[in-house]
Design an enzyme around this catalytic site. Structure first.
Site, PDB file in Angstrom:
ATOM      1  N   LYS A 162       0.881  -1.167   0.000  1.00 43.62           N
ATOM      2  CA  LYS A 162       0.000   0.000   0.000  1.00 43.62           C
ATOM      3  C   LYS A 162       0.913   1.209   0.000  1.00 43.62           C
ATOM      4  CE  LYS A 162      -2.836   2.996   2.717  1.00 43.62           C
ATOM      5  NZ  LYS A 162      -3.597   3.308   3.926  1.00 43.62           N
TER       6      LYS A 162
ATOM      7  N   GLY B  14      -7.917   9.829   9.442  1.00 45.78           N
ATOM      8  CA  GLY B  14      -8.229   9.964  10.861  1.00 45.78           C
ATOM      9  C   GLY B  14      -9.286  10.994  11.208  1.00 45.78           C
TER      10      GLY B  14
ATOM     11  N   ALA C 145      -9.444   6.053   3.759  1.00 48.57           N
ATOM     12  CA  ALA C 145      -9.305   7.215   4.650  1.00 48.57           C
ATOM     13  C   ALA C 145     -10.563   8.071   4.712  1.00 48.57           C
ATOM     14  CB  ALA C 145      -8.129   8.103   4.271  1.00 48.57           C
ATOM     15  N   GLY C 146     -10.867   8.487   5.916  1.00 44.11           N
ATOM     16  CA  GLY C 146     -11.948   9.428   6.150  1.00 44.11           C
ATOM     17  C   GLY C 146     -13.249   8.807   6.637  1.00 44.11           C
TER      18      GLY C 146
ATOM     19  N   ALA D 120      -9.384   2.053   9.323  1.00 44.90           N
ATOM     20  CA  ALA D 120      -8.743   1.634  10.571  1.00 44.90           C
ATOM     21  C   ALA D 120      -9.349   2.396  11.741  1.00 44.90           C
ATOM     22  CB  ALA D 120      -7.232   1.866  10.499  1.00 44.90           C
ATOM     23  N   THR D 121      -9.067   3.717  11.760  1.00 47.62           N
ATOM     24  CA  THR D 121      -9.447   4.533  12.916  1.00 47.62           C
ATOM     25  C   THR D 121     -10.920   4.406  13.277  1.00 47.62           C
ATOM     26  OG1 THR D 121      -7.809   6.113  12.130  1.00 47.62           O
ATOM     27  CG2 THR D 121      -9.265   6.863  13.870  1.00 47.62           C
TER      28      THR D 121
END
Lengths: 66, 255
Positions: free
Chosen positions: B97, B158, B184-185, B206-207
Protein backbone atom coordinates in the site's frame (compact mmCIF):
# COMPACT_ATOMS: atom_id res chain seq x y z
CA UNK A 1 34.67 2.03 13.77
CA UNK A 2 31.54 4.04 14.25
CA UNK A 3 28.30 2.76 12.73
CA UNK A 4 24.84 4.29 13.02
CA UNK A 5 22.02 1.81 13.60
CA UNK A 6 18.47 3.12 13.64
CA UNK A 7 19.69 6.62 14.26
CA UNK A 8 22.01 5.83 17.18
CA UNK A 9 25.83 5.57 17.16
CA UNK A 10 27.48 2.20 17.84
CA UNK A 11 31.13 1.21 18.07
CA UNK A 12 32.32 -1.98 16.37
CA UNK A 13 35.74 -3.61 15.92
CA UNK A 14 37.49 -3.16 12.59
CA UNK A 15 36.51 -5.87 10.14
CA UNK A 16 33.05 -6.41 11.65
CA UNK A 17 30.44 -7.64 9.19
CA UNK A 18 26.81 -6.62 8.98
CA UNK A 19 25.90 -9.90 10.71
CA UNK A 20 28.24 -9.09 13.62
CA UNK A 21 26.75 -5.62 14.00
CA UNK A 22 23.18 -6.89 13.94
CA UNK A 23 23.94 -9.59 16.47
CA UNK A 24 25.55 -7.07 18.83
CA UNK A 25 22.64 -4.67 18.26
CA UNK A 26 20.21 -7.43 19.20
CA UNK A 27 18.12 -7.44 16.04
CA UNK A 28 15.30 -10.02 16.13
CA UNK A 29 15.87 -13.22 14.15
CA UNK A 30 12.72 -12.96 12.08
CA UNK A 31 10.46 -10.34 10.55
CA UNK A 32 13.12 -7.68 10.04
CA UNK A 33 14.81 -6.25 6.98
CA UNK A 34 18.02 -4.28 6.79
CA UNK A 35 19.31 -1.48 4.61
CA UNK A 36 22.92 -0.27 4.60
CA UNK A 37 23.41 3.26 3.28
CA UNK A 38 20.02 3.16 1.57
CA UNK A 39 20.34 -0.25 -0.07
CA UNK A 40 18.51 -3.37 1.10
CA UNK A 41 20.83 -6.22 2.08
CA UNK A 42 19.06 -9.58 2.09
CA UNK A 43 19.48 -11.84 5.11
CA UNK A 44 21.57 -14.34 3.15
CA UNK A 45 24.22 -11.68 2.51
CA UNK A 46 24.63 -10.32 6.04
CA UNK A 47 27.72 -12.45 6.83
CA UNK A 48 29.42 -11.48 3.60
CA UNK A 49 28.78 -7.75 3.94
CA UNK A 50 31.71 -5.80 5.40
CA UNK A 51 31.02 -2.50 7.13
CA UNK A 52 32.85 0.77 6.72
CA UNK A 53 33.16 3.42 9.39
CA UNK A 54 30.31 5.89 8.98
CA UNK A 55 27.88 3.36 7.53
CA UNK A 56 24.23 3.97 8.30
CA UNK A 57 22.13 0.88 8.98
CA UNK A 58 18.35 0.79 9.18
CA UNK A 59 16.61 -2.23 10.71
CA UNK A 60 12.86 -2.23 10.08
CA UNK A 61 10.00 -4.45 11.16
CA UNK A 62 6.21 -4.50 10.81
CA UNK A 63 4.18 -2.66 13.43
CA UNK A 64 0.55 -1.65 13.90
CA UNK A 65 -0.25 1.34 11.73
CA UNK A 66 -1.66 2.73 8.53
CA UNK B 1 -16.43 -17.48 -4.13
CA UNK B 2 -19.53 -15.34 -4.70
CA UNK B 3 -18.75 -11.83 -6.00
CA UNK B 4 -15.09 -11.72 -4.94
CA UNK B 5 -12.90 -8.63 -4.82
CA UNK B 6 -10.13 -9.24 -7.36
CA UNK B 7 -6.85 -7.32 -7.11
CA UNK B 8 -3.96 -8.28 -9.40
CA UNK B 9 -5.62 -11.63 -10.08
CA UNK B 10 -5.99 -12.44 -6.40
CA UNK B 11 -9.51 -13.09 -5.03
CA UNK B 12 -10.76 -11.90 -1.66
CA UNK B 13 -14.13 -12.83 -0.17
CA UNK B 14 -14.34 -9.62 1.87
CA UNK B 15 -14.51 -6.07 0.58
CA UNK B 16 -13.27 -4.64 3.84
CA UNK B 17 -9.52 -4.01 3.99
CA UNK B 18 -8.45 -3.17 7.51
CA UNK B 19 -5.70 -1.04 8.96
CA UNK B 20 -4.13 -1.82 12.31
CA UNK B 21 -3.34 1.66 13.65
CA UNK B 22 -5.04 3.04 16.73
CA UNK B 23 -6.01 -0.22 18.44
CA UNK B 24 -5.76 -0.15 22.23
CA UNK B 25 -4.09 -3.57 22.31
CA UNK B 26 -3.62 -6.70 20.24
CA UNK B 27 -6.60 -8.59 21.65
CA UNK B 28 -8.97 -5.69 20.88
CA UNK B 29 -7.47 -5.59 17.38
CA UNK B 30 -7.97 -9.34 16.96
CA UNK B 31 -11.66 -9.13 17.90
CA UNK B 32 -12.19 -6.21 15.52
CA UNK B 33 -10.40 -7.91 12.62
CA UNK B 34 -12.42 -11.08 13.07
CA UNK B 35 -15.71 -9.14 13.30
CA UNK B 36 -14.88 -7.18 10.12
CA UNK B 37 -14.46 -10.37 8.10
CA UNK B 38 -11.38 -8.85 6.44
CA UNK B 39 -8.98 -11.04 4.49
CA UNK B 40 -6.36 -8.33 3.82
CA UNK B 41 -4.92 -6.02 6.46
CA UNK B 42 -2.25 -3.38 6.33
CA UNK B 43 0.73 -2.88 8.66
CA UNK B 44 3.31 -0.10 8.89
CA UNK B 45 7.10 -0.47 8.84
CA UNK B 46 9.18 1.10 11.62
CA UNK B 47 12.61 0.79 13.15
CA UNK B 48 13.00 -2.47 15.05
CA UNK B 49 14.24 -1.82 18.54
CA UNK B 50 15.60 -4.18 21.11
CA UNK B 51 13.01 -6.69 22.24
CA UNK B 52 11.62 -7.52 18.83
CA UNK B 53 8.44 -6.75 16.95
CA UNK B 54 5.02 -5.63 18.04
CA UNK B 55 3.31 -9.01 17.60
CA UNK B 56 0.97 -7.76 14.90
CA UNK B 57 2.48 -10.08 12.26
CA UNK B 58 2.09 -13.12 14.49
CA UNK B 59 -1.54 -12.12 15.07
CA UNK B 60 -2.32 -11.81 11.36
CA UNK B 61 -0.59 -15.11 10.59
CA UNK B 62 -2.43 -16.89 13.38
CA UNK B 63 -5.91 -15.74 12.26
CA UNK B 64 -5.14 -16.27 8.58
CA UNK B 65 -5.29 -12.70 7.30
CA UNK B 66 -3.07 -11.64 4.39
CA UNK B 67 -0.54 -8.91 5.28
CA UNK B 68 -0.37 -5.74 3.19
CA UNK B 69 2.64 -3.64 4.21
CA UNK B 70 2.28 0.11 3.79
CA UNK B 71 4.65 3.05 3.49
CA UNK B 72 2.83 5.21 6.06
CA UNK B 73 4.98 8.07 7.29
CA UNK B 74 6.99 8.43 4.08
CA UNK B 75 7.34 11.94 2.64
CA UNK B 76 9.41 11.30 -0.48
CA UNK B 77 9.44 8.79 -3.32
CA UNK B 78 12.92 7.62 -2.31
CA UNK B 79 11.82 6.95 1.26
CA UNK B 80 8.68 5.11 0.12
CA UNK B 81 10.57 2.94 -2.38
CA UNK B 82 13.16 1.90 0.21
CA UNK B 83 10.42 1.19 2.77
CA UNK B 84 8.57 -0.99 0.25
CA UNK B 85 11.77 -2.86 -0.56
CA UNK B 86 12.42 -3.46 3.15
CA UNK B 87 8.82 -4.62 3.64
CA UNK B 88 9.23 -7.09 0.78
CA UNK B 89 12.38 -8.44 2.37
CA UNK B 90 10.95 -8.59 5.91
CA UNK B 91 7.49 -9.94 5.08
CA UNK B 92 8.05 -11.87 1.88
CA UNK B 93 5.32 -10.09 -0.08
CA UNK B 94 5.66 -7.89 -3.13
CA UNK B 95 2.33 -6.20 -2.43
CA UNK B 96 2.44 -2.69 -1.00
CA UNK B 97 0.00 0.00 0.00
CA UNK B 98 1.87 3.03 -1.29
CA UNK B 99 1.43 6.12 0.83
CA UNK B 100 3.49 9.29 0.36
CA UNK B 101 2.11 12.20 2.32
CA UNK B 102 2.96 15.88 2.05
CA UNK B 103 2.73 17.18 5.60
CA UNK B 104 1.66 16.34 9.12
CA UNK B 105 -1.39 18.61 9.28
CA UNK B 106 -3.26 17.26 6.27
CA UNK B 107 -1.58 13.88 5.71
CA UNK B 108 -2.72 14.39 2.12
CA UNK B 109 -0.83 12.49 -0.57
CA UNK B 110 1.94 14.41 -2.34
CA UNK B 111 0.95 13.77 -5.95
CA UNK B 112 4.41 14.36 -7.45
CA UNK B 113 6.26 12.04 -5.07
CA UNK B 114 3.41 9.50 -5.18
CA UNK B 115 3.46 9.14 -8.96
CA UNK B 116 7.26 8.92 -8.99
CA UNK B 117 7.25 6.19 -6.31
CA UNK B 118 4.46 4.29 -8.08
CA UNK B 119 6.42 4.22 -11.34
CA UNK B 120 9.58 2.97 -9.63
CA UNK B 121 7.79 0.27 -7.64
CA UNK B 122 5.78 -1.01 -10.60
CA UNK B 123 9.05 -1.20 -12.59
CA UNK B 124 10.54 -3.26 -9.75
CA UNK B 125 7.70 -5.78 -9.90
CA UNK B 126 5.63 -4.63 -6.93
CA UNK B 127 1.84 -4.93 -6.81
CA UNK B 128 1.08 -1.32 -5.92
CA UNK B 129 -2.14 -0.22 -4.24
CA UNK B 130 -1.83 3.55 -4.29
CA UNK B 131 -3.36 5.79 -1.64
CA UNK B 132 -4.29 8.92 -3.57
CA UNK B 133 -6.18 12.18 -3.45
CA UNK B 134 -9.79 12.16 -4.69
CA UNK B 135 -8.46 13.55 -7.97
CA UNK B 136 -9.81 11.77 -11.07
CA UNK B 137 -6.81 12.89 -13.15
CA UNK B 138 -4.21 11.61 -10.71
CA UNK B 139 -6.13 8.36 -10.19
CA UNK B 140 -6.02 7.69 -13.92
CA UNK B 141 -2.32 8.54 -14.09
CA UNK B 142 -1.62 6.05 -11.30
CA UNK B 143 -3.57 3.37 -13.13
CA UNK B 144 -1.62 4.11 -16.32
CA UNK B 145 1.67 3.61 -14.47
CA UNK B 146 0.52 0.10 -13.64
CA UNK B 147 -0.94 0.36 -10.13
CA UNK B 148 -3.06 -2.68 -9.26
CA UNK B 149 -5.62 -0.56 -7.39
CA UNK B 150 -6.25 3.12 -6.79
CA UNK B 151 -7.32 4.15 -3.31
CA UNK B 152 -8.78 7.65 -3.17
CA UNK B 153 -9.43 9.28 0.17
CA UNK B 154 -12.92 10.25 1.32
CA UNK B 155 -11.40 12.91 3.61
CA UNK B 156 -8.06 13.27 5.42
CA UNK B 157 -6.72 10.32 7.42
CA UNK B 158 -8.23 9.96 10.86
CA UNK B 159 -10.78 12.77 10.50
CA UNK B 160 -13.89 10.60 10.20
CA UNK B 161 -15.38 13.29 7.97
CA UNK B 162 -16.73 10.76 5.49
CA UNK B 163 -16.74 11.30 1.73
CA UNK B 164 -16.37 15.04 1.13
CA UNK B 165 -16.57 14.87 -2.65
CA UNK B 166 -18.77 11.96 -3.73
CA UNK B 167 -18.86 13.23 -7.30
CA UNK B 168 -15.07 12.93 -7.62
CA UNK B 169 -15.24 9.37 -6.31
CA UNK B 170 -17.91 8.58 -8.91
CA UNK B 171 -15.74 10.08 -11.65
CA UNK B 172 -12.76 7.99 -10.52
CA UNK B 173 -14.90 4.84 -10.46
CA UNK B 174 -16.45 5.52 -13.86
CA UNK B 175 -13.06 5.62 -15.64
CA UNK B 176 -11.07 3.10 -13.64
CA UNK B 177 -10.34 -0.35 -14.97
CA UNK B 178 -8.53 -1.41 -11.79
CA UNK B 179 -10.28 -1.76 -8.42
CA UNK B 180 -11.10 1.47 -6.60
CA UNK B 181 -10.75 1.28 -2.81
CA UNK B 182 -12.09 4.14 -0.70
CA UNK B 183 -9.26 4.74 1.75
CA UNK B 184 -9.31 7.22 4.65
CA UNK B 185 -11.95 9.43 6.15
CA UNK B 186 -14.59 6.85 6.98
CA UNK B 187 -16.23 7.70 10.29
CA UNK B 188 -19.18 5.37 10.55
CA UNK B 189 -21.05 2.63 8.72
CA UNK B 190 -23.05 4.93 6.43
CA UNK B 191 -19.78 6.31 5.00
CA UNK B 192 -18.69 2.79 4.05
CA UNK B 193 -22.11 2.05 2.55
CA UNK B 194 -21.94 5.28 0.51
CA UNK B 195 -18.49 4.37 -0.81
CA UNK B 196 -19.83 1.08 -2.09
CA UNK B 197 -23.00 2.72 -3.50
CA UNK B 198 -20.77 5.12 -5.44
CA UNK B 199 -19.25 2.07 -7.09
CA UNK B 200 -16.07 1.52 -5.10
CA UNK B 201 -14.86 -2.08 -5.05
CA UNK B 202 -13.80 -2.05 -1.41
CA UNK B 203 -13.10 0.20 1.56
CA UNK B 204 -9.94 0.48 3.65
CA UNK B 205 -10.42 1.72 7.19
CA UNK B 206 -8.74 1.63 10.57
CA UNK B 207 -9.45 4.53 12.92
CA UNK B 208 -13.24 4.37 12.53
CA UNK B 209 -13.08 0.86 14.00
CA UNK B 210 -10.03 0.85 16.26
CA UNK B 211 -10.95 4.09 18.05
CA UNK B 212 -14.71 3.42 18.24
CA UNK B 213 -16.05 2.84 21.73
CA UNK B 214 -16.79 -0.76 20.80
CA UNK B 215 -14.34 -1.65 18.00
CA UNK B 216 -15.64 -5.16 17.33
CA UNK B 217 -19.23 -3.95 17.03
CA UNK B 218 -18.19 -1.12 14.69
CA UNK B 219 -16.20 -3.64 12.63
CA UNK B 220 -19.33 -5.75 12.26
CA UNK B 221 -21.24 -2.60 11.25
CA UNK B 222 -18.64 -1.84 8.55
CA UNK B 223 -18.88 -5.35 7.21
CA UNK B 224 -22.69 -5.15 6.97
CA UNK B 225 -22.51 -1.64 5.47
CA UNK B 226 -20.10 -2.78 2.76
CA UNK B 227 -22.29 -5.71 1.88
CA UNK B 228 -25.41 -3.51 1.80
CA UNK B 229 -23.74 -0.80 -0.25
CA UNK B 230 -22.37 -3.35 -2.71
CA UNK B 231 -25.82 -4.91 -3.20
CA UNK B 232 -27.41 -1.48 -3.66
CA UNK B 233 -24.77 -0.52 -6.21
CA UNK B 234 -25.41 -3.69 -8.19
CA UNK B 235 -29.20 -3.34 -7.85
CA UNK B 236 -29.22 0.12 -9.46
CA UNK B 237 -30.88 2.89 -7.49
CA UNK B 238 -33.89 4.88 -8.72
CA UNK B 239 -33.15 8.26 -10.28
CA UNK B 240 -33.52 11.28 -8.00
CA UNK B 241 -36.65 13.36 -8.72
CA UNK B 242 -37.47 16.92 -7.73
CA UNK B 243 -41.21 16.35 -7.12
CA UNK B 244 -42.99 13.53 -5.37
CA UNK B 245 -44.19 10.56 -7.36
CA UNK B 246 -47.03 8.45 -5.88
CA UNK B 247 -46.36 4.75 -5.79
CA UNK B 248 -50.07 3.95 -6.14
CA UNK B 249 -52.26 5.40 -8.89
CA UNK B 250 -55.07 7.98 -8.38
CA UNK B 251 -57.15 8.46 -5.20
CA UNK B 252 -59.51 6.07 -3.34
CA UNK B 253 -62.71 7.99 -4.31
CA UNK B 254 -63.66 9.28 -7.74
CA UNK B 255 -63.72 13.11 -7.64
Amino acid sequence: MNITINGKPHEFAEGATLADALEQFGAPDRGVAVAVDGTVVSRGSWRATPLESGSVIEVLTAVQGG
Amino acid sequence: MDDPLVIAGREFGSRVIMGTGGAANLSALERALLASGTELTTVAMRRADLGGGSGVLELLNRIGIEVLPNTAGCRTAAEAVLTAQLAREALGTHWVKLEVVADEDTLLPDPVELLDAAEQLVDQGFVVLAYTNDDPVLALRLEETGCAAVMPLGSPIGTGLGIRNPHNIEMIVSRASVPVVLDAGIGTASDAALAMELGCDAVLLATAVTRAQDPARMAAAMRAACEGGRLASQAGRIPRRFWAQASSPGRPMEQ
